[in-house]
Every structure is written in structure tokens, then in C-alpha cells.
Design a protein around this motif. Structure first.
Motif, PDB file in Angstrom:
ATOM      1  N   GLY A 177       0.845  -1.259   0.034  1.00 39.55           N
ATOM      2  CA  GLY A 177      -0.072  -0.001   0.044  1.00 39.55           C
ATOM      3  C   GLY A 177       0.897   1.289  -0.050  1.00 39.55           C
ATOM      4  N   VAL A 178       2.202   1.238   0.103  1.00 42.42           N
ATOM      5  CA  VAL A 178       2.938   2.384   0.023  1.00 42.42           C
ATOM      6  C   VAL A 178       2.940   2.919  -1.212  1.00 42.42           C
ATOM      7  N   SER A 179       2.767   4.331  -1.147  1.00 44.76           N
ATOM      8  CA  SER A 179       2.768   5.390  -2.535  1.00 44.76           C
ATOM      9  C   SER A 179       4.081   6.031  -2.509  1.00 44.76           C
ATOM     10  N   VAL A 180       4.879   6.076  -3.821  1.00 44.76           N
ATOM     11  CA  VAL A 180       5.835   6.813  -4.096  1.00 44.76           C
ATOM     12  C   VAL A 180       5.785   7.746  -5.149  1.00 44.76           C
ATOM     13  N   GLY A 181       5.787   8.948  -4.660  1.00 41.41           N
ATOM     14  CA  GLY A 181       5.739  10.092  -5.852  1.00 41.41           C
ATOM     15  C   GLY A 181       6.505  10.238  -6.997  1.00 41.41           C
ATOM     16  N   ASP A 182       6.187  10.897  -8.059  1.00 41.74           N
ATOM     17  CA  ASP A 182       6.584  11.225  -9.131  1.00 41.74           C
ATOM     18  C   ASP A 182       8.243  11.566  -9.013  1.00 41.74           C
ATOM     19  N   ALA A 183       9.269  11.004  -9.594  1.00 40.66           N
ATOM     20  CA  ALA A 183      10.587  11.447  -9.807  1.00 40.66           C
ATOM     21  C   ALA A 183      11.240  11.024  -8.264  1.00 40.66           C
ATOM     22  N   ALA A 184      10.764  10.226  -7.496  1.00 38.93           N
ATOM     23  CA  ALA A 184      11.362   9.828  -6.164  1.00 38.93           C
ATOM     24  C   ALA A 184      12.540   8.919  -6.614  1.00 38.93           C
ATOM     25  N   VAL A 185      13.155   8.807  -5.540  1.00 40.26           N
ATOM     26  CA  VAL A 185      14.644   7.954  -5.403  1.00 40.26           C
ATOM     27  C   VAL A 185      14.275   7.217  -4.262  1.00 40.26           C
ATOM     28  N   ILE A 186      14.514   5.860  -4.369  1.00 42.88           N
ATOM     29  CA  ILE A 186      14.686   4.769  -3.216  1.00 42.88           C
ATOM     30  C   ILE A 186      15.943   4.137  -3.271  1.00 42.88           C
ATOM     31  N   ALA A 187      16.734   4.344  -2.248  1.00 40.87           N
ATOM     32  CA  ALA A 187      17.954   3.941  -2.258  1.00 40.87           C
ATOM     33  C   ALA A 187      18.092   2.190  -2.248  1.00 40.87           C
ATOM     34  N   ALA A 188      19.184   1.827  -2.748  1.00 43.16           N
ATOM     35  CA  ALA A 188      19.490   0.390  -2.641  1.00 43.16           C
ATOM     36  C   ALA A 188      19.278  -0.041  -1.161  1.00 43.16           C
ATOM     37  N   CYS A 204      10.767   0.981   2.670  1.00 44.01           N
ATOM     38  CA  CYS A 204       9.866   1.887   2.623  1.00 44.01           C
ATOM     39  C   CYS A 204       8.560   1.347   3.487  1.00 44.01           C
ATOM     40  N   LEU A 205       8.509   1.813   4.554  1.00 41.37           N
ATOM     41  CA  LEU A 205       7.195   1.512   5.441  1.00 41.37           C
ATOM     42  C   LEU A 205       6.112   2.593   5.557  1.00 41.37           C
ATOM     43  N   ALA A 206       6.276   3.957   4.758  1.00 39.42           N
ATOM     44  CA  ALA A 206       5.624   4.786   4.515  1.00 39.42           C
ATOM     45  C   ALA A 206       5.826   5.549   3.408  1.00 39.42           C
ATOM     46  N   ASP A 207       4.609   6.357   2.883  1.00 38.48           N
ATOM     47  CA  ASP A 207       4.887   7.030   1.606  1.00 38.48           C
ATOM     48  C   ASP A 207       5.997   7.858   1.560  1.00 38.48           C
ATOM     49  N   VAL A 208       6.319   7.897   0.143  1.00 35.49           N
ATOM     50  CA  VAL A 208       7.559   8.921  -0.265  1.00 35.49           C
ATOM     51  C   VAL A 208       6.840   9.959  -1.209  1.00 35.49           C
ATOM     52  N   PRO A 209       7.340  11.332  -0.824  1.00 35.40           N
ATOM     53  CA  PRO A 209       6.794  12.261  -1.466  1.00 35.40           C
ATOM     54  C   PRO A 209       7.278  12.600  -2.878  1.00 35.40           C
ATOM     55  N   VAL A 210       6.695  13.355  -3.707  1.00 36.92           N
ATOM     56  CA  VAL A 210       7.142  13.608  -5.059  1.00 36.92           C
ATOM     57  C   VAL A 210       8.463  14.234  -4.922  1.00 36.92           C
ATOM     58  N   GLY A 211       9.521  13.583  -5.776  1.00 40.09           N
ATOM     59  CA  GLY A 211      10.866  14.059  -5.644  1.00 40.09           C
ATOM     60  C   GLY A 211      11.574  13.613  -4.544  1.00 40.09           C
TER      61      GLY A 211
END
Length: 208
Positions: free
Chosen positions: A171-182, A186-193
Motif C-alpha cells: 500500500g505504500v505510495s511513491v511520488g513522481d521522480a522519487a528515488v529509493i536507495a538500494a 519503505c514503510l511509509a509513503d515517499v513524496p514527489v521528488g
């Protein structure tokens, strides 16, 4: 009509795509003039460095770079020139649920699992040993590196980059142009960028 596909990019990722799908699949590879003599440039297909010549040899394109800005710029140029994203490429040893959907120009490499009702948008790249959980969506232009697990119902926005072995909780939502490191979890949403790192993941400022 057989698609005449240009690889937009001619470095390490292009080499991997040729190794996985076969050189006969691609008509030519495009490389920026500044990198034409790089020792890592792909071999086995013709190389072009100008769009005028490229358009005489190809009707369809496949993005073969992982950098977010480069992918967006190449997609925009290709479409402006009238090139069409190729049909999705799926390696036979991957599993795609019958209800999973893939957009044009998308790539699923080796030993990937696309769960029930998963959706992969156009011009995305899903690398080997990745799981895209049920009802998840990966936005166009996004790159998902090897070993990633996207929990059921996760959403990646447009032009995201997910590093190797990262995990998103269901159910986590990751915003446009976001980066998740190696290796991030991610247990919570990540905002745009946004830029998420660590386990559990925390948001940090992006350099530049």
C-alpha cells in the motif's frame, strides 16, 4: 509489420538488453556523440549518433539508459520525432499473472514476478529477481533495479528510481521522480521528488 527498434542508449544497460533478448531484436543503438568512443559502448549492432540517420533505420524505440533525466529527455525526443515505443519485452523465465498489464516500451527481464492485476506503465524497466505485488502500479519511465519487492497495492509514480534489493510495504505510495536507495525498506509513503534511504527508510535531502 516487424518493429525496427532503436536502443536509445549504447552503454552497459544496452549490452545487457542485447544479451537477454538477442541482437537480432534491435536494428541500431543510439549514443550521444561525446560517448561514441567509450570502451563500454555496445557491439553487435550498428551505432548512430545523429537523429536524421537514426530515423532512416528505426520505427520504434526502447530506452536503454537508467538515469531519470536522460530517460525523460530521450522519450520526449523520440516521440517528437515520430518513433513509437516497442511492444513490451518479457523474458520467458519471468511470471506475469494473466491479469497483469504492461505498457508499450516496457521491459521485464529475468525471473521477475508480476502479481495479479499489477500494472506496468509505458517505458518502464523492471530488472531481474524483482517482485511486483498484486494490484501494484509502476509509473511510466520508472526503473526498478534487481531484487526489489513492491508490496501488494504499492504505487510508484512517474520516472521513479528504485535501487537494488529495496522493499516497499503493501500500500505504500511513491511520488513522481522519487528515488529509493538500494536496500531501503519503505514503510511509509515517499513524496514527489523524495529520496528515501535506510531500513526503515527515512527521507533525506537530495544533493544538488
Amino acid at each position: 509489420m516487424t518493429e525496427k527498434i532503436v536502443l536509445l542508449g549504447a552503454g552497459a544497460l544496452a549490452r545487457d538488453l542485447i544479451a537477454i533478448y538477442g541482437r537480432e531484436r534491435f536494428a541500431v543503438a543510439y549514443v550521444e556523440p561525446a560517448f561514441r568512443n567509450d570502451q563500454h559502448v555496445v557491439s553487435g549492432v550498428g551505432i548512430v549518433s545523429d537523429w536524421t540517420r537514426l530515423l532512416t533505420q528505426a520505427s520504434h524505440y526502447l530506452l536503454a539508459v537508467a538515469d531519470q533525466d536522460a530517460r525523460a529527455a530521450l522519450q520526449a525526443r523520440a516521440r517528437a520525432e515520430g518513433l513509437i515505443p516497442c511492444e513490451p519485452l518479457v523474458y520467458p523465465a519471468s511470471f506475469c499473472a494473466a491479469s497483469a498489464r504492461m505498457g508499450r516500451g516496457s521491459v521485464v527481464t529475468c525471473f521477475v514476478v508480476l502479481g495479479d492485476a499489477a500494472e506496468i506503465a509505458e517505458d518502464t524497466l523492471i530488472m531481474h529477481h524483482t517482485t511486483v505485488g498484486h494490484d501494484s502500479r509502476v509509473g511510466d519511465l520508472s526503473v526498478v533495479c534487481p531484487g526489489v519487492s513492491l508490496g501488494g497495492g504499492s504505487t510508484l509514480g512517474r520516472n521513479c528510481f528504485v535501487g537494488a534489493n529495496a522493499v516497499t510495504a503493501p500500500g505504500v505510495s511513491v511520488g513522481d521522480a522519487a528515488v529509493i536507495a538500494a536496500g531501503a525498506a519503505c514503510l511509509a509513503d515517499v513524496p514527489v521528488g523524495g529520496f528515501a534511504i535506510g531500513s526503515p527508510a527515512r527521507r533525506v535531502a537530495r544533493a544538488g
